[in-house]
Design a protein around this motif. Structure first.
Motif, short mmCIF file in Angstrom:
data_model
loop_
_atom_site.label_atom_id
_atom_site.label_comp_id
_atom_site.label_asym_id
_atom_site.label_seq_id
_atom_site.Cartn_x
_atom_site.Cartn_y
_atom_site.Cartn_z
N ALA A 60 0.84 -1.20 0.00
CA ALA A 60 0.00 0.00 0.00
C ALA A 60 0.88 1.25 0.00
CB ALA A 60 -0.93 -0.02 1.21
N ARG A 61 1.90 1.24 0.87
CA ARG A 61 2.78 2.41 0.98
C ARG A 61 3.63 2.58 -0.29
NH1 ARG A 61 4.51 1.11 5.76
NH2 ARG A 61 6.31 0.02 4.91
N LYS A 62 4.18 1.46 -0.76
CA LYS A 62 5.11 1.54 -1.89
C LYS A 62 4.42 1.99 -3.17
CE LYS A 62 8.72 -0.95 -4.31
NZ LYS A 62 9.34 -2.24 -4.61
N TYR A 63 3.20 1.52 -3.40
CA TYR A 63 2.54 1.82 -4.68
C TYR A 63 1.39 2.81 -4.52
CZ TYR A 63 5.36 -2.14 -5.94
OH TYR A 63 6.42 -2.98 -6.12
N GLY A 64 1.28 3.41 -3.34
CA GLY A 64 0.25 4.41 -3.13
C GLY A 64 -1.17 3.87 -3.28
N ARG A 65 -1.36 2.63 -2.87
CA ARG A 65 -2.71 2.04 -2.91
C ARG A 65 -3.33 2.09 -1.51
NH1 ARG A 65 -1.00 -3.67 -5.47
NH2 ARG A 65 0.18 -2.91 -7.25
N SER A 66 -4.62 1.85 -1.45
CA SER A 66 -5.25 1.67 -0.14
C SER A 66 -4.93 0.26 0.34
CB SER A 66 -6.77 1.85 -0.26
OG SER A 66 -7.32 0.76 -0.99
N PRO A 67 -4.96 0.04 1.67
CA PRO A 67 -4.74 -1.32 2.19
C PRO A 67 -5.71 -2.32 1.56
CG PRO A 67 -4.71 0.26 3.99
CD PRO A 67 -5.13 1.02 2.77
N GLU A 68 -6.93 -1.85 1.28
CA GLU A 68 -7.94 -2.76 0.69
C GLU A 68 -7.51 -3.19 -0.72
OE1 GLU A 68 -8.68 0.20 2.21
OE2 GLU A 68 -9.31 -0.82 4.05
N GLU A 69 -6.99 -2.23 -1.49
CA GLU A 69 -6.52 -2.57 -2.84
C GLU A 69 -5.34 -3.56 -2.77
OE1 GLU A 69 -7.31 1.41 -5.57
OE2 GLU A 69 -5.78 1.49 -4.00
N ALA A 70 -4.40 -3.26 -1.85
CA ALA A 70 -3.24 -4.13 -1.72
C ALA A 70 -3.68 -5.54 -1.32
CB ALA A 70 -2.27 -3.56 -0.68
N GLU A 71 -4.64 -5.60 -0.41
CA GLU A 71 -5.10 -6.92 0.05
C GLU A 71 -5.84 -7.65 -1.08
OE1 GLU A 71 -6.85 -7.07 3.99
OE2 GLU A 71 -7.97 -8.88 3.40
N ALA A 72 -6.56 -6.90 -1.89
CA ALA A 72 -7.26 -7.53 -3.02
C ALA A 72 -6.25 -8.16 -3.98
CB ALA A 72 -8.11 -6.49 -3.75
N GLY A 73 -5.15 -7.46 -4.20
CA GLY A 73 -4.09 -8.01 -5.06
C GLY A 73 -3.54 -9.30 -4.48
N GLU A 74 -3.28 -9.28 -3.19
CA GLU A 74 -2.77 -10.49 -2.52
C GLU A 74 -3.78 -11.64 -2.62
OE1 GLU A 74 0.20 -11.53 -0.48
OE2 GLU A 74 0.77 -10.21 -2.12
N ARG A 75 -5.09 -11.30 -2.51
CA ARG A 75 -6.12 -12.35 -2.59
C ARG A 75 -6.11 -13.00 -3.98
NH1 ARG A 75 -8.65 -13.11 1.82
NH2 ARG A 75 -8.95 -11.39 3.29
N GLN A 76 -5.90 -12.17 -5.00
CA GLN A 76 -5.86 -12.71 -6.36
C GLN A 76 -4.63 -13.61 -6.54
OE1 GLN A 76 -6.54 -8.72 -8.25
NE2 GLN A 76 -7.69 -9.97 -9.69
N LEU A 77 -3.49 -13.15 -6.01
CA LEU A 77 -2.28 -13.98 -6.08
C LEU A 77 -2.49 -15.28 -5.32
CD1 LEU A 77 0.34 -11.15 -5.57
CD2 LEU A 77 0.24 -12.66 -7.55
N GLY A 78 -3.13 -15.16 -4.14
CA GLY A 78 -3.40 -16.36 -3.34
C GLY A 78 -4.29 -17.33 -4.08
N ALA A 79 -5.31 -16.81 -4.78
CA ALA A 79 -6.22 -17.68 -5.52
C ALA A 79 -5.47 -18.42 -6.63
CB ALA A 79 -7.37 -16.86 -6.10
N ALA A 80 -4.58 -17.68 -7.32
CA ALA A 80 -3.79 -18.31 -8.39
C ALA A 80 -2.87 -19.39 -7.81
CB ALA A 80 -2.98 -17.26 -9.14
N ALA A 81 -2.30 -19.10 -6.64
CA ALA A 81 -1.42 -20.09 -5.99
C ALA A 81 -2.22 -21.32 -5.58
CB ALA A 81 -0.73 -19.46 -4.78
N ASN A 82 -3.39 -21.09 -4.96
CA ASN A 82 -4.24 -22.22 -4.53
C ASN A 82 -4.61 -23.09 -5.73
OD1 ASN A 82 -6.10 -20.21 -2.09
ND2 ASN A 82 -4.13 -21.23 -1.93
N GLU A 83 -4.88 -22.42 -6.85
CA GLU A 83 -5.27 -23.16 -8.05
C GLU A 83 -4.15 -24.08 -8.52
OE1 GLU A 83 -6.86 -21.91 -12.39
OE2 GLU A 83 -7.34 -20.53 -10.74
#
Lengths: 236, 236
Positions: A60-83
């Motif tokens: 969030a800090r590094k890319y100027g995103r909200s924590p919610e946006e950063a977490e959404a990105g992580e959730r997508q990465l997590g979903a791809a990993a789970n798959e």
């Protein structure tokens, strides 16, 4: 055939790509003749050593995103990993400087046990909420869990010169190849694949590179050499 | 471009070949883009570690020659070395197990100082009558003379595991390439030169390999990667 993989323990797509590449390699007919080397790439070399931060805050800090946006990105990465059949701790993982991990990976390479260490580091980072970065003790614990000797691991980590040049050399090579993201796969220095591509793509490139691989260098000149039967002394 | 040179400190033609190859490289237009790596080959791995013997006696015994014949061979090698501008101690040099030297050369490679150590070892073996083999202290002395830190050198030598696997890996690769004598030069894993060839021959092969070198691997697929600007999150 040699496959070099530039990678960083901090990199979710490297974790995912390793699984997909390994799946392709396991199905490859000549897997026993493929030499895999993991090379060093630091995603963020500016992070101070000895620190650890939560990934969501960091992104969030590094890319100027909200924590919610950063977490959404992580959730997508997590979903791809789970798959791909991998565990992924979406909100708990941390980030930090990976230079010492790269040094340790070069040491493990020398011992013929680089895969074991890298797998353990990926799991410790992505599948375990315990912080991994910023603590030598935690890094030692992970390495010991992967079968390495504690005293030897500490000896490498305590001496900042050991394998530092090998890490830098990998990074220089990446720069020469124009690599600006990881994972980056190089097949016999001839073909490259950027990113965590599908298993089928890796299988295709393995086939292609194998088909074109030159098993032996062509000997263009032969002469004055020393072998088990002595030196062929030149005629005067 | 990469040039790998399989070599042994015990090998007169490796000493001679290094001079001739280096002369060719110095005249080569792209020398600064040639990465030279010296790889391990033990001419006689059966010689017990910790021993040293005079080369004339050793050659006579090993190949069933008279001492006079063995010395005549050394004189011819010495004359060839002198002609290339190298000193050569014809009757004084010793032989022994070179495994620890190869381990040390891998350590020096990691520090980016392999050339310095190899040159010092060649001089100590071929241009200096002081025995080189069988004594850790002498090996340390030579390494320190080449600019290495004494404590670090001793640390590597005292731990037989360090770089042992790297030496074995070089030797396995040599076997895969069918190398049965050294020096053996491999250019980008494509062309090979066996033996201490003339400088002009090395110059020709450098030109040829350079002309065919592929500066960058061809990127056949690009996608899901993490870079300095973050990870390209997959679309769902």
């Amino acid at each position: 055939m040699q496959v070099e993989i530039w990678t960083d323990v901090n990199c979710p797509f490297c974790y995912l790509g390793k699984k997909r590449f390994t799946d392709a390699l396991e199905q490859f007919d000549h897997a026993d003749q493929v030499d895999v080397v993991h090379r060093s790439f630091e995603l963020d070399p500016t992070v101070p050593a000895g620190t650890s931060g939560n990934v969501i805050d960091h992104l969030a800090r590094k890319y100027g995103r909200s924590p919610e946006e950063a977490e959404a990105g992580e959730r997508q990465l997590g979903a791809a990993a789970n798959e791909a059949g991998l565990e992924y701790v979406v909100t708990g993982r941390d980030v930090g400087n990976s230079f010492d991990m790269h040094r340790l990976l070069h040491w493990a390479l020398e011992l013929g046990k680089q895969e074991q260490l890298l797998d353990a580091l990926y799991l410790a980072n992505f599948a375990d909420a315990t912080p991994l970065f910023g603590s030598t003790d935690r890094l030692v614990e992970v390495a010991v869990g992967a079968g390495f000797d504690e005293a030897e691991v500490r000896e490498v980590l305590d001496d900042p010169i050991r394998y530092a040049e090998a890490v830098r050399q990998d990074e220089r090579q990446a720069q020469e190849f124009g690599v600006n993201g990881v994972p980056f796969y190089v097949f016999d220095r001839k073909y490259a694949v950027s990113g965590a591509q599908p298993t089928e793509l890796f299988a295709q490139v393995l086939d292609k590179a194998w088909g074109e691989a030159q098993p032996q260098p062509i000997v263009v000149a032969d002469g004055e050499a020393c072998g088990p039967d002595g030196c062929a002394v030149p005629q005067q």
